[in-house]
Design an enzyme around this catalytic site. Structure first.
Site, PDB file in Angstrom:
ATOM      1  N   GLU A  91     118.646  48.259 -10.744  1.00 35.82           N
ATOM      2  CA  GLU A  91     117.238  48.254 -11.186  1.00 35.82           C
ATOM      3  C   GLU A  91     117.113  48.752 -12.634  1.00 35.82           C
ATOM      4  O   GLU A  91     116.206  49.539 -12.963  1.00 35.82           O
ATOM      5  CB  GLU A  91     116.367  49.099 -10.237  1.00 35.82           C
ATOM      6  CG  GLU A  91     116.456  48.724  -8.771  1.00 35.82           C
ATOM      7  CD  GLU A  91     115.885  47.353  -8.428  1.00 35.82           C
ATOM      8  OE1 GLU A  91     115.261  46.719  -9.313  1.00 35.82           O
ATOM      9  OE2 GLU A  91     116.097  46.905  -7.298  1.00 35.82           O
ATOM     10  N   VAL A 169     106.582  48.309  -7.778  1.00 37.87           N
ATOM     11  CA  VAL A 169     107.710  48.283  -6.842  1.00 37.87           C
ATOM     12  C   VAL A 169     107.279  47.554  -5.573  1.00 37.87           C
ATOM     13  O   VAL A 169     106.179  47.771  -5.064  1.00 37.87           O
ATOM     14  CB  VAL A 169     108.168  49.729  -6.526  1.00 37.87           C
ATOM     15  CG1 VAL A 169     109.216  49.748  -5.414  1.00 37.87           C
ATOM     16  CG2 VAL A 169     108.723  50.383  -7.796  1.00 37.87           C
TER      17      VAL A 169
HETATM   18  C1  LIG Z   1     109.037  40.702 -11.003  1.00 35.16           C
HETATM   19  C2  LIG Z   1     108.746  42.171 -11.020  1.00 35.16           C
HETATM   20  C3  LIG Z   1     109.374  43.020 -10.129  1.00 35.16           C
HETATM   21  N1  LIG Z   1     109.109  44.341 -10.143  1.00 35.16           N
HETATM   22  C4  LIG Z   1     109.781  45.230  -9.188  1.00 35.16           C
HETATM   23  C5  LIG Z   1     109.780  44.809  -7.753  1.00 35.16           C
HETATM   24  C6  LIG Z   1     111.025  45.429  -7.188  1.00 35.16           C
HETATM   25  O1  LIG Z   1     110.708  46.766  -6.808  1.00 35.16           O
HETATM   26  C7  LIG Z   1     111.986  45.430  -8.377  1.00 35.16           C
HETATM   27  C8  LIG Z   1     112.990  44.307  -8.355  1.00 35.16           C
HETATM   28  O2  LIG Z   1     113.869  44.466  -7.283  1.00 35.16           O
HETATM   29  P1  LIG Z   1     115.026  43.411  -6.934  1.00 35.16           P
HETATM   30  O3  LIG Z   1     116.191  44.290  -6.579  1.00 35.16           O
HETATM   31  O4  LIG Z   1     115.293  42.564  -8.133  1.00 35.16           O
HETATM   32  O5  LIG Z   1     114.551  42.621  -5.773  1.00 35.16           O
HETATM   33  O6  LIG Z   1     111.163  45.284  -9.541  1.00 35.16           O
HETATM   34  C9  LIG Z   1     108.225  44.860 -11.056  1.00 35.16           C
HETATM   35  O7  LIG Z   1     107.998  46.089 -11.103  1.00 35.16           O
HETATM   36  N2  LIG Z   1     107.590  44.034 -11.933  1.00 35.16           N
HETATM   37  C10 LIG Z   1     107.820  42.700 -11.950  1.00 35.16           C
HETATM   38  O8  LIG Z   1     107.219  41.989 -12.801  1.00 35.16           O
END
Ligand SMILES: Cc1cn([C@H]2C[C@H](O)[C@@H](COP(=O)(O)O)O2)c(=O)[nH]c1=O
Ligand SMILES: Nc1ncnc2c1ncn2[C@@H]1O[C@H](COP(=O)(O)OP(=O)(O)O)[C@@H](O)[C@H]1O
Ligand SMILES: [Zn+2]
Length: 187
Positions: A91, A169
């Protein structure tokens, strides 16, 4: 004469792609292979990523590995010891920009640094320090998910609820994998 004793052999690997593309699975696969090689790995993730577990990194398919939650990249230094060979970070898009210089420094010191993160946010814009990390990395793996609308390879993430902030998240409650044709930015 070449002094191979002091030769540093660090580098940076980036694993990027949309949500659900297998970044965490790939990170865990590399961590497990390193363990077979008896190489000590430290795994870090941002405290903010408490989606599935506060301590472990966890994939959408429930693969998991123990990790150390940190607030800022500089905390990594306090966990290093002489046995550590590999530093894995999940992340990465959530960390502040100091992550870039710190990954470079760790690689310069001889560590293998593996960084996984979202390359694009829900708008399709570059996310956090991921573009800079990709610029300085020796190796980049870009994963694709499957578009839930049309079944083609997906390199974008659709936010399915109306929230404007970049950081939110979540999992399938708020996101799905989409290809560029099916992805849309909601007003
Ligand atoms: C697109 C996007 C995602 N996020 C957040 C959502 C999840 O908590 C993580 C990504 O987790 P993964 O391991 O890739 O599935 O990021 C966000 O905060 N903002 C966004 O635009
Ligand atoms: N649309 C999708 N395309 C591909 N895999 C998906 C999809 N939706 C859910 N998955 C699951 O997500 C897993 C990948 O999870 P994970 O490694 O956590 O991805 P990422 O870290 O990139 O978000 C896949 O192996 C699969 O089981
Ligand atoms: Zn599609």
């Amino acid at each position: 004469m070449l002094n191979i004793v002091n030769q540093k052999t660090g580098w940076i690997e980036v694993i990027c792609g949309s949500m659900f593309s297998g970044k965490t699975e790939e990170l865990i696969r590399r961590i497990r292979r390193a363990e077979y090689a008896k190489q000590k790995v430290l795994v870090f993730k941002p405290v903010i990523d408490n989606r599935y577990d506060a301590n472990n990194i966890v994939s959408h398919s429930q693969m998991q590995a123990p990790s150390i939650p940190i607030n800022a990249p500089g905390e990594i230094y306090s966990y290093l010891d002489d046995d550590v060979k590999i530093i894995a970070i999940d992340e990465a898009q959530f960390f502040d920009p100091s992550l870039v210089g710190i990954c470079n420094d760790l690689a310069d010191r001889g560590y293998r640094v593996i960084v996984a993160g979202l390359d694009q946010d829900y708008k399709g814009e570059p996310f956090g320090s991921m573009p800079q990390l990709m610029a300085i990395a020796e190796y980049i793996t870009k994963n694709l998910a499957i578009c839930v609308v049309c079944g083609n390879p997906a390199n974008r993430t659709q936010r399915t609820i109306h929230k404007d902030e970049q950081i939110l998240v979540g999992s399938t409650d708020a996101y799905e994998a989409r290809c560029r044709n099916c992805h849309e930015v909601l007003d």
